[in-house]
Design an enzyme around this catalytic site. Structure first.
Site, short mmCIF file in Angstrom:
data_model
loop_
_atom_site.label_atom_id
_atom_site.label_comp_id
_atom_site.label_asym_id
_atom_site.label_seq_id
_atom_site.Cartn_x
_atom_site.Cartn_y
_atom_site.Cartn_z
N ASP A 225 0.81 -1.30 -0.10
CA ASP A 225 -0.03 0.09 0.00
C ASP A 225 0.87 1.22 -0.08
O ASP A 225 2.02 1.10 0.50
CB ASP A 225 -0.87 0.06 1.37
CG ASP A 225 -1.71 1.30 1.49
OD1 ASP A 225 -2.42 1.60 0.34
OD2 ASP A 225 -1.75 1.99 2.45
N ASP B 232 0.15 5.07 0.87
CA ASP B 232 -0.23 6.04 1.80
C ASP B 232 -0.26 5.35 3.35
O ASP B 232 -1.14 4.37 3.47
CB ASP B 232 -1.31 6.72 1.69
CG ASP B 232 -1.34 7.50 0.42
OD1 ASP B 232 -0.84 8.94 0.34
OD2 ASP B 232 -1.91 7.12 -0.67
#
Length: 219
Positions: free
Chosen positions: A8, A10
């Protein structure tokens, strides 16, 4: 054991909260509101503009003012996309280890292509990614498994030969839905509703140096 690592963006790969929080505070400034502390905004950063506008402006996508506020937020963010964003501590070393071991790595994020590609380019990471899958790369973003299925396809690997690192319940739900090893990271934004221990991840880790032992031996 996993042969590829997906991150992922952020809150997992990069600490984008300072720039996202600054964009939210510039929206508040547009309306003569005082800035909010980054510590208040950080837990909501994994939910992007929707989460930040909810906590920072008290609006949801159902509100009439949301479209204009979101437009302002994205405009402010694009203007200063990578002023204070950095890799999390230990992440640069992990990426270097993966590359040394010839383990491909990529990014699967709910961030739009419009923002993801320029950000990764400015961080000098785009050319190193084996794949980049964004929130609008598939019809259904996380927590649907579609983005991770696409990433595995781009890597030419079965999903069970990949692992996915994330700092939000949606990340783990998406990975579990396609039989991918899931690794919850405690250094991220984590949200405010569900503690990491309840996500159902295969592993929970506190630092990027805990990833390498979970992967296949070096070739």
């Amino acid at each position: 054991m996993p042969e590829a690592v997906l991150f992922d963006l952020d809150g997992t790969l990069a600490d984008t909260a300072p720039d996202l929080g600054a964009a939210l505070n510039r929206v508040r400034q547009d309306y003569n509101l005082p800035p909010l502390p980054l510590a208040t905004l950080r837990p909501h950063t994994s939910q992007g503009g929707r989460g930040l506008l909810r906590v920072g402006m008290g609006v949801t996508p159902q509100d009439d003012s949301y479209v204009e506020l979101y437009r302002r937020f994205i405009q402010h963010y694009e203007e200063r996309l990578c002023h204070h964003t950095t890799l999390f501590p230990g992440m640069a070393e992990l990426l270097a280890q993966l590359e040394q071991r010839r383990i491909p790595w990529g990014v699967v994020t709910n961030k739009s292509e419009r923002l993801t590609h320029p950000l990764l380019q400015q961080m000098d990471l785009a050319h190193r990614c084996a794949c980049i899958v964004c929130g609008d790369s598939t019809p259904n973003p996380k927590p649907a498994p579609d983005p991770l299925l696409l990433a595995a396809q781009l890597l030419g690997l079965p999903t069970q030969n990949c692992c996915y690192l994330g700092d939000d319940l949606r990340d783990i739900q998406a990975g579990n839905a396609c039989a991918m090893m899931t690794i919850g990271v405690r250094w991220g934004y984590l949200g405010t509703e569900h503690p990491p221990e309840t996500w159902g991840a295969d592993h929970l880790i506190d630092h990027p140096d805990e990833v390498s032992p979970l992967l296949r031996p070096a070739r």
